[in-house]
Design an enzyme around this catalytic site. Sequence first.
Site, short mmCIF file in Angstrom:
data_model
loop_
_atom_site.label_atom_id
_atom_site.label_comp_id
_atom_site.label_asym_id
_atom_site.label_seq_id
_atom_site.Cartn_x
_atom_site.Cartn_y
_atom_site.Cartn_z
N GLU A 1 1.03 -1.38 0.14
CA GLU A 1 -0.11 -0.08 0.41
C GLU A 1 0.61 1.30 0.08
O GLU A 1 1.97 1.19 1.04
CB GLU A 1 -1.01 0.27 1.26
N HIS B 1 -3.93 -6.57 6.52
CA HIS B 1 -5.63 -5.89 5.17
C HIS B 1 -5.52 -5.77 3.95
O HIS B 1 -6.47 -6.32 3.55
CB HIS B 1 -6.29 -4.84 6.51
N TYR C 1 -8.14 2.87 15.47
CA TYR C 1 -7.11 1.84 14.30
C TYR C 1 -7.84 0.32 14.04
O TYR C 1 -8.64 -0.27 12.73
CB TYR C 1 -6.03 1.50 14.48
FE1 FEO Z 1 -0.64 1.55 6.47
FE2 FEO Z 1 -2.20 -0.66 4.79
O1 FEO Z 1 -1.51 0.64 4.78
#
Ligand code: FEO
Length: 396
Positions: free
Chosen positions: A81, A145, A192
């Site tokens: 990501e 994730h 979070y």
């Molecule tokens: Fe901190 Fe899934 O990126």
Amino acid sequence: MNRPIKNNVYWVGKTDWDLRKFHGDEYSTHKGSTYNSYLIREDKVALIDTVWKPFAKEYVENLKSEIDLKKIDYIIVNHAEIDHSGALTELMSHIPDTPIYCTASGLKSIKGQHHKDWNLNVVKTGDKLSLGSKELIFIEAPMLHWPDSMMCYLTGDNILFSNDAFGQHYASEYMFNDLVDQNELFIECIKYYANILTPFSPLVTKKINEVLSFNLPVDLICPSHGVIWREDPVQIIKKYLGWADNYQENQITLVYDSMWENTRVMAEKIMEGIRQADNEVNVKMYNISRSDKNDVILEIFKSKGVLFGSSTINNGILSAMAGLMEEVRGLKFRNKKAASFGSYGWSGESVKMLNDLALKSGFELLNDGIKVLWTPDNEGEALCVEYGRNFAESIK
Ligand code: FEO
């Protein structure tokens, strides 16, 4: 500024004090965040993750002050990501042949986002990379994730580089968990989890149990956001196991939006009824158009029961509620009861629409909800109080 972590391990990331929105507008970061990158200087030198693209040049310049980039032997991309791989293009422009290690999904993700022909090497759980007297062991963590997510473990120093897992969007000059305000840290951790990891809870439990079965000693957990777990690092693993297990507190949350205060009055009367029926339950109420959506999602995460409310507008619900319900749908909450309420002037579809959305989102609907025509009068207010009483009684 580079910071020593343990022995030959250094933090070479970026603290983003200014960040207030993450993932577009999807996540509020009231306390900023950090993009953690780690440099391991053993006989072989490994760099774990990079930072978000806007900080790419600054990151690479900073890294150069720490090490001659040509001395980096391996780059580990635990997760592609862009907040972690965003500086790769800038970095690789200096060292284009340095091997990158990632999962099979990571390879696709890196290629899809950077469009470069780098030396990409796929690793699987249990694969090892020797750094001399110590080695990195890779642990795939698909869908925690993203499909490409993985962690790696440094033997000798007993450090788990967990990437997004166990992280927090929490900027601090203090690097370690034992140095920061514990209440702030806890809130950022649970927010979070609630907002990012809730849909993957069954996988969280499975992956944690798998990692624990390796019996690797863990002295530090180094996530990719926020502070490093140094004091009792297992505490955050235990918290995750609890949060992943259909977590709830003795809490009921009302979340609504209201055009002309009539739905707000309903919310307050329902709340009054809940309190009459149950003196101990923690009842909280949020007008979603005036609240931070991610903070509200955290409250939903903590609740055993949720009441969704909206006035009817254009045969539907108010847009702030629609936005919230879309997020709630994706988060796949489990083991929570729900009901709906709302005022209306003529057509009155909002309650049915909220019911349908709550059902589709995995909530157990306790009843058909309550609607009040125009402004609640004494009788309407009394009905709302009774409705709240019944709701609380049914989930006591
Ligand atoms: Fe901190 Fe899934 O990126």
